[in-house]
Design an enzyme around this catalytic site. Structure first.
Site, mmCIF file in Angstrom:
data_model
loop_
_atom_site.group_PDB
_atom_site.id
_atom_site.type_symbol
_atom_site.label_atom_id
_atom_site.label_comp_id
_atom_site.label_asym_id
_atom_site.label_seq_id
_atom_site.Cartn_x
_atom_site.Cartn_y
_atom_site.Cartn_z
ATOM 1 N N TYR A 1 -0.813 -10.378 -1.129
ATOM 2 C CA TYR A 1 0.518 -9.835 -0.392
ATOM 3 C C TYR A 1 0.653 -10.247 1.001
ATOM 4 C CZ TYR A 1 -3.196 -6.749 1.778
ATOM 5 O OH TYR A 1 -4.066 -6.107 2.613
ATOM 6 N N HIS B 1 -7.540 -8.709 -2.832
ATOM 7 C CA HIS B 1 -8.768 -8.035 -2.931
ATOM 8 C C HIS B 1 -8.751 -6.440 -3.008
ATOM 9 C CE1 HIS B 1 -6.240 -7.765 0.652
ATOM 10 N NE2 HIS B 1 -6.892 -6.401 0.974
ATOM 11 N N TYR C 1 0.868 -1.003 0.002
ATOM 12 C CA TYR C 1 0.087 0.015 -0.080
ATOM 13 C C TYR C 1 0.964 1.229 -0.043
ATOM 14 C CZ TYR C 1 -4.095 -2.676 0.859
ATOM 15 O OH TYR C 1 -5.057 -3.746 0.801
ATOM 16 N N HIS D 1 -10.414 -3.152 -1.676
ATOM 17 C CA HIS D 1 -11.233 -2.434 -0.338
ATOM 18 C C HIS D 1 -12.086 -1.467 -0.813
ATOM 19 C CE1 HIS D 1 -8.595 -3.993 2.919
ATOM 20 N NE2 HIS D 1 -7.529 -3.822 2.132
ATOM 21 N N ARG E 1 -2.538 -12.330 2.660
ATOM 22 C CA ARG E 1 -4.097 -11.872 2.525
ATOM 23 C C ARG E 1 -4.347 -12.455 0.981
ATOM 24 N NH1 ARG E 1 -7.517 -8.231 3.711
ATOM 25 N NH2 ARG E 1 -8.592 -10.100 3.818
HETATM 26 C C1 BEZ Z 1 -5.552 -5.228 4.701
HETATM 27 O O1 BEZ Z 1 -5.619 -4.070 4.315
HETATM 28 O O2 BEZ Z 1 -6.602 -5.960 3.869
HETATM 29 C C2 BEZ Z 1 -5.433 -5.890 5.957
HETATM 30 C C3 BEZ Z 1 -3.952 -5.885 6.326
HETATM 31 C C4 BEZ Z 1 -3.313 -6.399 7.473
HETATM 32 C C5 BEZ Z 1 -4.486 -6.864 8.503
HETATM 33 C C6 BEZ Z 1 -6.019 -6.755 8.100
HETATM 34 C C7 BEZ Z 1 -6.161 -6.357 6.982
HETATM 35 FE FE FE Z 2 -5.852 -5.041 1.860
#
Ligand code: BEZ
Ligand code: FE
Length: 639
Positions: free
Chosen positions: A544, A568, A510, A570, A565
């Site tokens: 990531y 995705h 990010y 957001h 993760r």
């Molecule tokens: C996220 O940005 O999706 C995320 C990253 C770390 C922990 C929870 C969510």
């Molecule tokens: Fe995320």
């Protein structure tokens, strides 16, 4: 000397055994069956109806809890009108109860197909209600002629019912071992039932479709039901009867909470039975062995959770001790009040072997120190936190060294956190707590889009961007044309909704993680148009890892868990008058969908990011192709 009365039922046990029911009916010389079921079990009842073919004379689906006499009378009319010569019941206590009530009045032979672990198919006991009063009677006339256990039917039994009715079965076995009529035959049934349940219940909790565990639990239920039907029960059953009858607490959940405390109370009165139970559980002590088994199951653990109030303890103890009954240890008012106080709080009983000191009064003292907290919600949160933490420390036998490590871990978690790095949120995320809070807070309405955690990379007030813009201007990655709509729960478009979007770059970072990023990257604020629509360009998100250079990364590594993760995008969607929706859309077929390290993936959020070629809707034609994301978010009004 001892005596043992075997109840004369024929038992058929196995998988797919409902296929034998027609033969079982013919074996009884019967040809006109009344089939009893409930609408919740319509599938299996229909299958049995088909299998019975011309043997089926009538169906009756109105069995109800506590066997109301008016329901029995309606069923009896069906019996007479259809010239019925056999009753076949599929279900739990309610249908079994109705079959018994009919048998008592008609002498028709019952065939029972049990679908829970409560065991009443093995007992000559019938409880009925008329005008709101419950009466219980024992008669060999109500005993089933045939019991057919079909493991298949239990595979879909909800986890909570399975576990609490399993503990209910364990209670029959436990109390059989210290009953005044205990005998070596019933003892064997009881110990085998306890042994089977101790391994089957945790397995059912993790996989309700585990056929092997289901088979063991059903066999244990049969054995435990036989115990219940053969010898008298004691303190535990008396207490549960009082709590159910006078305080309206739910039957099998109450059994589940009370059992370890009733056992702890009886430990000194029945040392031999408790030693054998401990052996069957493979635990050093019977009462704490059962407590620890139940503590690890997703079931209620305190009477407080069942809605029982602390102020009712005195009255409950009074009712439960009003009339004497057989119990291995003298039943006193003070003793029962103490027992109920601990069951109310859910604290771990003290092991009889003295291997752990009694910490209950210390826990109670700390809980009481918060009793005067003026804010009632804060009081509840603090008192339950104390109970849960103390119970965790006692259950795991936490050492001084482990406690110091935990303090150090939390200290490092705080030290690495600042306004950009939030390690506590990461800890909560990787322990699944964020998702639990999120589901409880935001996903109670089935007709809105599921929510998903906010995560640590959201930045307040991203720059307002015009529709059609490209968030990824100049960045590497597969172009993604996004075309989403926001509607209310009646599919009416919601215009002027503020939609914040953020995602990682192709390398999985990010913007806030990149030291050189100058301003927002892959992050924007849009507004839906008059049709509730929003279109923009970005790139397909990639998987990531969450940051692993802090204590949370250390925890994942120590546990052998990966830090990734699933890919995705957001979304945070807000508009006055609507509940804000915080969610994520996951790329169908992406990595780690079934092992997302923060437990954020939900079925309704996995979307096909379809591959495309040729010109996109806005005329742009990316050379190497592009993908399209289409989705409708449903948000609900606040009132
Ligand atoms: C996220 O940005 O999706 C995320 C990253 C770390 C922990 C929870 C969510
Ligand atoms: Fe995320």
């Amino acid at each position: 000397m001892f005596s043992y009365t075997a109840n004369p039922a024929r038992v058929v046990f196995g998988t797919g055994t409902i296929a034998t029911l027609a033969d079982e009916v013919r074996r009884l010389g019967a040809s006109r069956v009344l089939l009893l079921g409930t609408s919740s079990l319509a599938g299996p009842v229909d299958r049995v109806a088909d299998a019975l073919g011309s043997l089926l004379a009538a169906r009756f689906d109105e069995a109800a809890m506590h066997t109301p006499v008016d329901v029995t009378e309606r069923a009896l009319k069906v019996v007479t009108e259809n010239d019925v010569d056999c009753v076949l019941a599929i279900g739990g206590g309610s249908t079994t109860g109705l079959a018994k009530a009919i048998a008592l009045r008609t002498d028709l032979p019952p065939i029972i197909v049990p679908t829970t672990y409560a065991g009443s198919e093995m007992t000559p006991v019938l409880g009925e209600t008329a005008d709101g009063r419950k009466t219980t009677q024992t008669s060999p006339k109500v005993l089933p002629e045939v019991v057919v256990y079909d493991v298949d039917l239990t595979l879909k039994l909800p986890v909570q019912v399975s576990l609490t009715s399993g503990v209910n079965a364990m209670a029959h076995a436990v109390e059989a071992l210290y009953s005044p009529d205990a005998n070596p035959i019933v003892d064997q049934f009881a110990l085998e039932a306890i042994r089977l349940l101790a391994t089957a219940l945790p397995r059912i909790a993790t996989d309700p479709t585990d056929a092997h565990a289901r088979s063991h639990a059903l066999r244990a239920a049969w054995l435990a039901g036989t115990c219940l039907g053969s010898v008298g029960m004691a303190l535990h059953h008396k207490l549960c009867h009082t709590l159910g009858g006078s305080f309206n607490l739910p039957h099998s959940e109450t059994h589940t909470v009370v059992l370890p405390y009733a056992m702890a109370y009886n430990t000194t009165g029945a040392p031999d039975a408790m030693r054998r139970i401990a052996e069957a559980l493979d635990a050093p002590d019977a009462a704490t062995g059962v407590y620890d088994l139940i503590a690890a199951l997703p079931v209620p653990h305190s009477l407080a959770e069942l809605g029982f109030t602390e102020t009712a303890i005195t009255q409950a103890a009074e009712i439960a001790t009003a009339k004497p009954y057989p119990n291995p240890r003298e039943v006193t008012r003070e003793g029962i009040e103490d027992l109920l106080r601990h069951a109310w709080a859910g604290t771990r009983p003290t092991p009889a072997d003295g291997s752990k000191p009694d910490l209950r009064s210390l826990t109670t003292e700390v809980v009481d120190s918060f009793a005067a907290t003026p804010d009632p919600r804060l009081r509840e949160l603090l008192q339950d936190l104390v109970r849960t933490l103390h119970s965790y420390v006692v259950r795991t036998d936490l050492t001084q060294q482990e406690w110091e490590y935990a303090i150090g871990f939390l200290t490092r978690t705080g030290q690495i956190s600042d306004d950009k790095r939030q390690e506590f949120i990461l800890l909560s995320d990787t322990l699944g707590v964020s998702s639990v809070v999120d589901v409880l807070t935001n996903s109670r309405t089935p007709d809105t889009t599921p929510s998903a955690v906010l995560g640590p990379f959201y930045v307040q007030g991203p720059p307002e961007t015009a529709q059609g813009a490209d968030l990824a201007e100049g960045l590497p990655g597969t172009p993604l044309w996004t075309d989403v709509t926001v509607t209310d729960t009646h599919d009416t478009p919601v215009p002027d909704a503020i939609v914040d979007v953020w995602q990682s770059n192709q390398d999985g970072f990010y913007d806030v993680q990149l030291p050189d990023a100058d301003g927002p990257v892959l992050r924007a604020r849009f507004r839906t148009d008059t049709d509730g629509r929003l279109k923009f360009w970005t790139i397909v998100p990639s998987k990531y890892p969450i940051p692993v250079d802090g204590p949370v990364g250390g925890m994942l590594e120590a546990a052998g868990r990966h830090p990734f993760r699933a890919p995705h995008l957001h979304f945070l969607i807000a508009k006055p008058g609507f509940r804000t929706l915080v969610t994520q859309l996951f790329v169908a077929g992406g990595d780690h969908l079934d092992s997302d390290t923060v437990f954020g993936v939900k079925n309704g959020l996995i979307v096909d990011f379809a591959e495309q070629s040729g010109p996109a809707p806005d005329g742009r034609e990316p050379e190497a192709g592009w993908r399209r994301l289409e989705f409708t978010f449903r948000v609900s009004p606040t009132h």
